[in-house]
Motif scaffolding. Structure first.
Motif, PDB file in Angstrom:
ATOM      1  N   ASN A 169     -10.393  -0.719  -6.115  1.00 20.67           N
ATOM      2  CA  ASN A 169      -9.229  -0.881  -4.613  1.00 20.67           C
ATOM      3  C   ASN A 169      -9.414  -2.719  -4.417  1.00 20.67           C
ATOM      4  O   ASN A 169      -8.986  -3.096  -4.846  1.00 20.67           O
ATOM      5  N   LEU A 170     -11.217  -2.841  -3.585  1.00 18.39           N
ATOM      6  CA  LEU A 170     -10.738  -4.363  -3.392  1.00 18.39           C
ATOM      7  C   LEU A 170     -11.228  -4.863  -4.234  1.00 18.39           C
ATOM      8  O   LEU A 170     -11.269  -6.101  -4.061  1.00 18.39           O
ATOM      9  N   ALA A 171     -11.582  -4.778  -5.703  1.00 21.54           N
ATOM     10  CA  ALA A 171     -11.793  -5.593  -6.018  1.00 21.54           C
ATOM     11  C   ALA A 171     -10.447  -6.619  -6.830  1.00 21.54           C
ATOM     12  O   ALA A 171      -9.851  -7.638  -6.856  1.00 21.54           O
ATOM     13  N   SER A 172      -9.188  -5.346  -6.733  1.00 24.22           N
ATOM     14  CA  SER A 172      -8.037  -5.314  -7.557  1.00 24.22           C
ATOM     15  C   SER A 172      -7.515  -6.302  -6.527  1.00 24.22           C
ATOM     16  O   SER A 172      -6.810  -7.420  -7.092  1.00 24.22           O
ATOM     17  N   THR A 274     -11.711  -8.927   3.695  1.00 30.60           N
ATOM     18  CA  THR A 274     -11.654  -7.621   3.935  1.00 30.60           C
ATOM     19  C   THR A 274     -11.508  -6.598   2.896  1.00 30.60           C
ATOM     20  O   THR A 274     -11.618  -5.800   2.126  1.00 30.60           O
ATOM     21  N   CYS A 275     -11.656  -8.139   1.649  1.00 24.16           N
ATOM     22  CA  CYS A 275     -12.112  -7.171   0.167  1.00 24.16           C
ATOM     23  C   CYS A 275     -13.574  -6.719  -0.501  1.00 24.16           C
ATOM     24  O   CYS A 275     -14.120  -6.566  -1.206  1.00 24.16           O
ATOM     25  N   LEU A 276     -14.706  -7.102   0.802  1.00 23.03           N
ATOM     26  CA  LEU A 276     -15.994  -7.415   0.662  1.00 23.03           C
ATOM     27  C   LEU A 276     -16.186  -6.120   0.955  1.00 23.03           C
ATOM     28  O   LEU A 276     -17.123  -4.964   0.672  1.00 23.03           O
ATOM     29  N   GLU A 283      -7.664  -2.583   6.910  1.00 22.09           N
ATOM     30  CA  GLU A 283      -6.339  -3.914   7.062  1.00 22.09           C
ATOM     31  C   GLU A 283      -7.401  -4.637   8.925  1.00 22.09           C
ATOM     32  O   GLU A 283      -6.882  -5.744   9.017  1.00 22.09           O
ATOM     33  N   LYS A 284      -8.439  -4.186   8.758  1.00 20.53           N
ATOM     34  CA  LYS A 284      -9.428  -5.328  10.166  1.00 20.53           C
ATOM     35  C   LYS A 284      -9.150  -7.042   9.968  1.00 20.53           C
ATOM     36  O   LYS A 284      -8.566  -7.067  11.210  1.00 20.53           O
ATOM     37  N   TYR A 285      -9.096  -6.957   8.567  1.00 21.66           N
ATOM     38  CA  TYR A 285      -9.914  -8.436   9.250  1.00 21.66           C
ATOM     39  C   TYR A 285      -8.008  -9.516   8.955  1.00 21.66           C
ATOM     40  O   TYR A 285      -7.664 -10.211   9.198  1.00 21.66           O
ATOM     41  N   LEU A 286      -7.184  -9.405   8.406  1.00 19.39           N
ATOM     42  CA  LEU A 286      -6.312  -9.206   8.804  1.00 19.39           C
ATOM     43  C   LEU A 286      -5.470  -8.810  10.035  1.00 19.39           C
ATOM     44  O   LEU A 286      -4.945 -10.004   9.603  1.00 19.39           O
ATOM     45  N   ASN A 287      -5.701  -7.922   9.977  1.00 21.98           N
ATOM     46  CA  ASN A 287      -4.828  -7.264  11.825  1.00 21.98           C
ATOM     47  C   ASN A 287      -5.734  -8.741  12.916  1.00 21.98           C
ATOM     48  O   ASN A 287      -3.987  -8.876  13.534  1.00 21.98           O
TER      49      ASN A 287
END
Length: 330
Positions: A169-172, A274-276, A283-287
């Protein structure tokens, strides 16, 4: 006759000067040559909403890149719950893609000069499921390509996770963000395969983006879904007028949202981080971005997140879920 001549000259002069006339007597706009209950806005030029008047468009849209993430096997990622209607995951992926295709084609009829491109990032779908997706694509008449997820590429980038599903999911997500960064132009729409979309969704998002971004003189983020969690606390919000509905400011999204190439570049570290790892919340970094930039969602919803009926991140209020589900039967 004299009044008629003067009226025609006045209409021509107003049109030449870029003004629109509203004739409330016969409920029409002589300069636009439209009834007032028609769509009065002109894409990439002006947004006209009665009775609020006109907004000159400074944030124009010429292209939209859609990045659609699919996993046709995992029922609900990171959970052991069933989705609404309790079907196999492939059924949600197919109906989500069909609803997206319908929405893009609807928008293309309204905005034929806007270029649409869709890329599907597929996470290891079985051949029989891929064939079903390809059948929908072949009949769509749209520019849609399938890119397989390359997990190997990210094995030294993404931290080791508790299971392969979380890593994939993170890679996608990271592969999707990288595609947007490399190939995106104006608007980029990141969308997951468990959302059903109303046919006018893309049209409304494009036209509302142009109007609202031009008013605030800034690129913005847009979420197509009106999530139930937005009503579970007492946070204040601002209400904005979009193309054909209200929008509200929000400070959280999931991973289905639309934004611009310039904001993707500006906040690339947030997207990348967000993906690491599996953050809490995910979604912490998106928020964090939404503390600095406008992010909005529609009232009422343009898309339906098909999760479990009890999920606070799922079913938008005041939607005929069964009707939307049946309309997109594959």
């Amino acid at each position: 006759m004299k009044k008629s001549i003067i009226k025609r000259l006045f209409i021509k002069l107003s049109r030449f000067l870029g003004y629109e006339i509203i004739d409330q007597n016969d409920f029409s706009s002589p300069t636009l040559q439209k009834e007032l209950n028609e769509d009065l806005s002109i894409i990439n030029k002006k947004s006209i909403i009665l009775p609020l008047g006109e907004v000159k468009i400074t944030k124009k849209v010429n292209s939209v890149m859609i990045i659609f993430r699919t996993n046709t096997d995992v029922e609900i990622w990171d959970q052991n719950k069933k989705r609404l209607f309790e079907e196999l995951k492939i059924e949600y992926s197919l109906r989500a893609l069909k609803s997206l295709i319908r929405s893009v084609n609807f928008s293309k009829t309204k905005y034929p000069d806007i270029k649409f491109k869709t890329v599907i990032v597929d996470d290891k779908s079985r051949k029989e499921n891929l064939d079903k997706l390809k059948e929908l694509i072949d009949g769509s008449g749209l520019d849609i390509g399938i890119t397989p997820l390359d997990c190997e590429k990210y094995k030294d980038t993404i931290k080791q996770q508790k299971n392969d599903q979380t890593f994939s999911n993170l890679a996608s997500l990271l592969q999707s963000f990288e595609l947007g960064k490399e190939h995106g132009e104006d608007l980029i729409f990141f969308v997951e395969d468990d959302y059903l979309h109303f046919e006018p969704m893309i049209e409304e998002m494009i036209a509302s983006y142009e109007r609202i971004a031009s008013q605030v003189n800034s690129d913005i983020f847009m979420c197509p879904a009106d999530y139930p969690y937005l009503y579970m606390n007492n946070e204040k919000t601002n209400i904005l007028i979009g193309n054909k509905r209200h929008w509200r400011t929000i400070n959280q999204t999931l991973c289905t949202f639309m934004t611009t190439k310039s904001l993707l570049d500006k906040y690339w570290d947030n997207f990348y981080n967000t993906c690491l790892d599996r953050n809490d919340p995910f979604e912490k970094y998106l928020n964090e971005i939404y503390k600095k930039e406008f992010c909005i969602s529609p009232l009422k919803s343009l898309s339906l997140h098909l999760t479990n009926v009890n999920s606070s991140y799922g079913l938008s209020p005041f939607i005929d879920y069964k009707k939307l589900w049946d309309e997109n039967e594959s």
